[in-house]
Design a protein around this motif. Sequence first.
Motif, PDB file in Angstrom:
ATOM      1  N   ALA A   1       0.826  -1.204   0.000  1.00  0.00           N
ATOM      2  CA  ALA A   1       0.000   0.000   0.000  1.00  0.00           C
ATOM      3  C   ALA A   1       0.862   1.257   0.000  1.00  0.00           C
ATOM      4  O   ALA A   1       0.619   2.202  -0.760  1.00  0.00           O
ATOM      5  CB  ALA A   1      -0.930  -0.005   1.206  1.00  0.00           C
ATOM      6  N   ARG A   2       1.888   1.278   0.847  1.00  0.00           N
ATOM      7  CA  ARG A   2       2.730   2.471   0.952  1.00  0.00           C
ATOM      8  C   ARG A   2       3.473   2.735  -0.369  1.00  0.00           C
ATOM      9  O   ARG A   2       3.450   3.858  -0.885  1.00  0.00           O
ATOM     10  CB  ARG A   2       3.744   2.316   2.090  1.00  0.00           C
ATOM     11  N   LEU A   3       4.100   1.709  -0.922  1.00  0.00           N
ATOM     12  CA  LEU A   3       4.848   1.909  -2.159  1.00  0.00           C
ATOM     13  C   LEU A   3       3.916   2.193  -3.332  1.00  0.00           C
ATOM     14  O   LEU A   3       4.252   2.985  -4.221  1.00  0.00           O
ATOM     15  CB  LEU A   3       5.705   0.685  -2.457  1.00  0.00           C
ATOM     16  N   GLY A   4       2.748   1.569  -3.334  1.00  0.00           N
ATOM     17  CA  GLY A   4       1.792   1.807  -4.413  1.00  0.00           C
ATOM     18  C   GLY A   4       1.270   3.233  -4.425  1.00  0.00           C
ATOM     19  O   GLY A   4       1.202   3.874  -5.475  1.00  0.00           O
ATOM     20  N   LEU A   5       0.921   3.763  -3.259  1.00  0.00           N
ATOM     21  CA  LEU A   5       0.425   5.134  -3.175  1.00  0.00           C
ATOM     22  C   LEU A   5       1.517   6.149  -3.507  1.00  0.00           C
ATOM     23  O   LEU A   5       1.250   7.171  -4.137  1.00  0.00           O
ATOM     24  CB  LEU A   5      -0.142   5.398  -1.775  1.00  0.00           C
ATOM     25  N   ARG A   6       2.742   5.879  -3.080  1.00  0.00           N
ATOM     26  CA  ARG A   6       3.829   6.796  -3.409  1.00  0.00           C
ATOM     27  C   ARG A   6       4.118   6.802  -4.906  1.00  0.00           C
ATOM     28  O   ARG A   6       4.383   7.853  -5.491  1.00  0.00           O
ATOM     29  CB  ARG A   6       5.089   6.419  -2.630  1.00  0.00           C
ATOM     30  N   ALA A   7       4.057   5.638  -5.512  1.00  0.00           N
ATOM     31  CA  ALA A   7       4.324   5.558  -6.946  1.00  0.00           C
ATOM     32  C   ALA A   7       3.234   6.238  -7.764  1.00  0.00           C
ATOM     33  O   ALA A   7       3.486   6.693  -8.886  1.00  0.00           O
ATOM     34  CB  ALA A   7       4.456   4.097  -7.366  1.00  0.00           C
ATOM     35  N   CYS A   8       2.033   6.318  -7.212  1.00  0.00           N
ATOM     36  CA  CYS A   8       0.880   6.851  -7.961  1.00  0.00           C
ATOM     37  C   CYS A   8       0.322   8.121  -7.348  1.00  0.00           C
ATOM     38  O   CYS A   8      -0.846   8.473  -7.574  1.00  0.00           O
ATOM     39  CB  CYS A   8      -0.206   5.784  -8.049  1.00  0.00           C
ATOM     40  N   GLN A   9       1.108   8.818  -6.553  1.00  0.00           N
ATOM     41  CA  GLN A   9       0.719  10.113  -5.980  1.00  0.00           C
ATOM     42  C   GLN A   9      -0.642  10.068  -5.287  1.00  0.00           C
ATOM     43  O   GLN A   9      -1.521  10.893  -5.517  1.00  0.00           O
ATOM     44  CB  GLN A   9       0.713  11.209  -7.050  1.00  0.00           C
ATOM     45  N   ASN A  10      -0.850   9.036  -4.467  1.00  0.00           N
ATOM     46  CA  ASN A  10      -2.037   8.896  -3.619  1.00  0.00           C
ATOM     47  C   ASN A  10      -3.318   8.616  -4.401  1.00  0.00           C
ATOM     48  O   ASN A  10      -4.416   8.749  -3.858  1.00  0.00           O
ATOM     49  CB  ASN A  10      -2.239  10.131  -2.737  1.00  0.00           C
ATOM     50  N   ASN A  11      -3.203   8.209  -5.640  1.00  0.00           N
ATOM     51  CA  ASN A  11      -4.387   7.833  -6.425  1.00  0.00           C
ATOM     52  C   ASN A  11      -4.664   6.349  -6.182  1.00  0.00           C
ATOM     53  O   ASN A  11      -3.899   5.489  -6.617  1.00  0.00           O
ATOM     54  CB  ASN A  11      -4.127   8.104  -7.905  1.00  0.00           C
ATOM     55  N   VAL A  12      -5.765   6.059  -5.488  1.00  0.00           N
ATOM     56  CA  VAL A  12      -6.049   4.676  -5.080  1.00  0.00           C
ATOM     57  C   VAL A  12      -6.247   3.758  -6.281  1.00  0.00           C
ATOM     58  O   VAL A  12      -5.716   2.639  -6.327  1.00  0.00           O
ATOM     59  CB  VAL A  12      -7.292   4.639  -4.164  1.00  0.00           C
ATOM     60  N   THR A  13      -7.003   4.212  -7.265  1.00  0.00           N
ATOM     61  CA  THR A  13      -7.284   3.374  -8.438  1.00  0.00           C
ATOM     62  C   THR A  13      -6.004   3.002  -9.170  1.00  0.00           C
ATOM     63  O   THR A  13      -5.770   1.832  -9.503  1.00  0.00           O
ATOM     64  CB  THR A  13      -8.233   4.102  -9.396  1.00  0.00           C
ATOM     65  N   ARG A  14      -5.160   4.011  -9.394  1.00  0.00           N
ATOM     66  CA  ARG A  14      -3.893   3.750 -10.075  1.00  0.00           C
ATOM     67  C   ARG A  14      -2.971   2.898  -9.210  1.00  0.00           C
ATOM     68  O   ARG A  14      -2.211   2.065  -9.720  1.00  0.00           O
ATOM     69  CB  ARG A  14      -3.212   5.067 -10.431  1.00  0.00           C
ATOM     70  N   ALA A  15      -3.040   3.099  -7.899  1.00  0.00           N
ATOM     71  CA  ALA A  15      -2.191   2.316  -6.991  1.00  0.00           C
ATOM     72  C   ALA A  15      -2.556   0.834  -7.057  1.00  0.00           C
ATOM     73  O   ALA A  15      -1.673  -0.032  -7.067  1.00  0.00           O
ATOM     74  CB  ALA A  15      -2.319   2.837  -5.560  1.00  0.00           C
ATOM     75  N   VAL A  16      -3.853   0.535  -7.100  1.00  0.00           N
ATOM     76  CA  VAL A  16      -4.303  -0.868  -7.202  1.00  0.00           C
ATOM     77  C   VAL A  16      -3.753  -1.493  -8.479  1.00  0.00           C
ATOM     78  O   VAL A  16      -3.225  -2.612  -8.468  1.00  0.00           O
ATOM     79  CB  VAL A  16      -5.841  -0.952  -7.168  1.00  0.00           C
ATOM     80  N   ALA A  17      -3.879  -0.750  -9.607  1.00  0.00           N
ATOM     81  CA  ALA A  17      -3.371  -1.266 -10.879  1.00  0.00           C
ATOM     82  C   ALA A  17      -1.855  -1.434 -10.836  1.00  0.00           C
ATOM     83  O   ALA A  17      -1.302  -2.417 -11.347  1.00  0.00           O
ATOM     84  CB  ALA A  17      -3.770  -0.314 -12.009  1.00  0.00           C
ATOM     85  N   HIS A  18      -1.179  -0.473 -10.198  1.00  0.00           N
ATOM     86  CA  HIS A  18       0.282  -0.522 -10.099  1.00  0.00           C
ATOM     87  C   HIS A  18       0.736  -1.736  -9.297  1.00  0.00           C
ATOM     88  O   HIS A  18       1.641  -2.478  -9.719  1.00  0.00           O
ATOM     89  CB  HIS A  18       0.785   0.765  -9.446  1.00  0.00           C
ATOM     90  N   ILE A  19       0.118  -1.949  -8.136  1.00  0.00           N
ATOM     91  CA  ILE A  19       0.494  -3.082  -7.282  1.00  0.00           C
ATOM     92  C   ILE A  19       0.235  -4.400  -8.001  1.00  0.00           C
ATOM     93  O   ILE A  19       1.067  -5.321  -7.983  1.00  0.00           O
ATOM     94  CB  ILE A  19      -0.285  -3.031  -5.953  1.00  0.00           C
ATOM     95  N   THR A  20      -0.916  -4.501  -8.649  1.00  0.00           N
ATOM     96  CA  THR A  20      -1.275  -5.726  -9.362  1.00  0.00           C
ATOM     97  C   THR A  20      -0.283  -6.007 -10.487  1.00  0.00           C
ATOM     98  O   THR A  20       0.152  -7.145 -10.687  1.00  0.00           O
ATOM     99  CB  THR A  20      -2.698  -5.602  -9.936  1.00  0.00           C
ATOM    100  N   GLN A  21       0.089  -4.954 -11.218  1.00  0.00           N
ATOM    101  CA  GLN A  21       1.041  -5.117 -12.312  1.00  0.00           C
ATOM    102  C   GLN A  21       2.403  -5.577 -11.798  1.00  0.00           C
ATOM    103  O   GLN A  21       3.026  -6.476 -12.384  1.00  0.00           O
ATOM    104  CB  GLN A  21       1.196  -3.799 -13.073  1.00  0.00           C
ATOM    105  N   LYS A  22       2.867  -4.966 -10.702  1.00  0.00           N
ATOM    106  CA  LYS A  22       4.163  -5.339 -10.138  1.00  0.00           C
ATOM    107  C   LYS A  22       4.159  -6.797  -9.669  1.00  0.00           C
ATOM    108  O   LYS A  22       5.136  -7.525  -9.856  1.00  0.00           O
ATOM    109  CB  LYS A  22       4.516  -4.410  -8.974  1.00  0.00           C
ATOM    110  N   LYS A  23       3.067  -7.215  -9.057  1.00  0.00           N
ATOM    111  CA  LYS A  23       2.981  -8.600  -8.596  1.00  0.00           C
ATOM    112  C   LYS A  23       3.000  -9.561  -9.784  1.00  0.00           C
ATOM    113  O   LYS A  23       3.621 -10.629  -9.723  1.00  0.00           O
ATOM    114  CB  LYS A  23       1.705  -8.789  -7.762  1.00  0.00           C
ATOM    115  N   GLN A  24       2.324  -9.189 -10.875  1.00  0.00           N
ATOM    116  CA  GLN A  24       2.306 -10.028 -12.073  1.00  0.00           C
ATOM    117  C   GLN A  24       3.694 -10.112 -12.696  1.00  0.00           C
ATOM    118  O   GLN A  24       4.142 -11.191 -13.109  1.00  0.00           O
ATOM    119  CB  GLN A  24       1.302  -9.468 -13.085  1.00  0.00           C
TER     120      GLN A  24
END
Length: 635
Positions: free
Chosen positions: A386-409
């Motif tokens: 959550a912390r790294l995802g929000l930082r990478a996406c400037q606190n945008n929850v929707t983009r953070a979810v996509a970012h975290i999912t992509q990184k895990k994939q």
Amino acid sequence: MAESFNEHMESLIRDKLNHEKIKLWLPPYTTELGEKGEIPKEMVERFSTDLGLCEDVILTVCEHLRCHALEKLAARKKFQQSGIASLKIKLSGKLPDEMTKCQKLLSLEVGLQQHGQVLKNEISKHSGLDPHRLKIISGGRVIEDDQSLLEQNVKHGSQVMAICLSETETEARLQQQQMDKFNQTKQAAELLAGTTQSSDGDDYYLQIADQSGKSLNLPKEERQALTLAMTLHEKGRAALKKKEYAEALLLLLEADKQFSKCRADILNAVDNYAIVCLDIVWCYLCLKNIRELPNAESRLRSCEECFHRSYGQNLERLTMVKGGTGVELALFVRLHLLQAILAFHQNRMNDSRNLLEKAELELGKLHIDSDKMTELMTMGFTQHEARLGLRACQNNVTRAVAHITQKKQEKREIREKEKEERKQNKLAKRFGKTAAGQMIDMTKYDQLVSMGFPKGACSEALKQSNNNLDLALQVLEEHPEYLSLPDPPVEKIAIPDEMIAQVVSMGFDPQVARTALERFGLNVTSALDELIKYGGVLPENLHSPSTRRPHSGSSSQKTAEQIQREKEAMERISDDIPDEEDDYLDLTLEEEKEFLAEYKALVESSTTLSSTYKDGVDLQGTFKKLGWGGSAGNL
């Protein structure tokens, strides 16, 4: 903060003296007998005007610096005549509450041919601290007890840091346990550093990956050095997170020593060395010893150069490699903050102010909305994600979810690819090497097998043709006798004696028992079933490739004892080795905020220092804080 004011005043006046090449240890400032001389009034007035300090402060600091210079000259002369070196000792760590600031600073004399243990005993003698609880650091390395100070690059006038690791008898026992743990960690890391990964991936093995997470294939010796360094670094980082700074520093310096054995081009492929330099300086800061770290500036410079090389001058390479710059910015916050603090202590106020502003701006970009972090964690993501995802996406929850999912994939795909590569390597090792000494190309091998050629013929053709598919087909056409070659052999397994004894106890011959266990991959039940079935004599063509399990990709077979030692070694260090490759980026930045606020106030206060002292505010108190004694009236 008052201590930093005093350091700032002293630094201003020292720089002014150096700039004007004024030598206080010579006349007229010092008499021929070494006593206090005269400081020209014109010089005092000029310094007061240029530096914005009152004349009494100028006189006090000059006298302090004059005495200090005479002490250094006397010590240098003694060293030249007798070889006895003078060292400045700064005590740190778990010191008695009643120990004053002056008692924490020692000046000791010792011959550089003496061992580190002698210096430790001298420090103990003058401080009253138990020598068994002291760790000595000089020049960014831990001083060993059984080597001479000269061999360890300790020089006359060196700044030495002595860390007291515990205070009470109970703590001493705990600290001894910690030191035992440190030694065990180092031994475990050394053992694992020398462990080659088995072809089926079952060995206890530490993986080294580049910035994209892809495993690096390194020569054995270089992988061993890098593995040991990275393991010790991870243990040091774990201690840092627990704020066990003394233990962390020992581990980090040991990691630094191992990194120094690696070639520069290998270190350039990973950013671990830059981060260990950053962590060492951070550790010194947390131990309140940033001024005593002689190579802080060079470490931070190396760190910055590595970051620019790895991420780009403006993080453009990082964007290209990883698709973003949010989380890595946390490293630059710490780097710029440390550079600002160092600049402050070097009296470079403008540089310090600019670097603090840069760190503050970067901190603002990394601020995390606590509600959004909670929202992500309720979705099932970890705090780390959550912390790294929000930082990478400037606190945008929707983009953070996509970012975290992509990184895990992406990580999952890398792991699957590595698993397939290990599987292919496992097969390739069974077949031997080509005429040119290369491993067989398993992709081309599979192509030949899919055409209907026998496995033994395929491997032999590729060996003869040096992995050239067209030539391999030509070899098979010209040498039909290859079609009758047997399948490539499977490596033998190291069989525990207790397994052989178990089969022998059923009435079978020891050699037959060994052969059966080899053929059935250490499966005692299957081995016994087949021996009973064939009356204790196994047919030559009987094999069970599906259950056969080669243990190691190395030329030598491991014993059960070696396997157990590696398992225990991994268990000792695995708790502190994170599962996530980007764990080093997961900084809470709370400590950074505190140091930022403290040094912003110090830099701001330094700009008002001149008016404060021109107004003559609390000079008596200032002199006492300086620790020089006396008063304005008797200078």
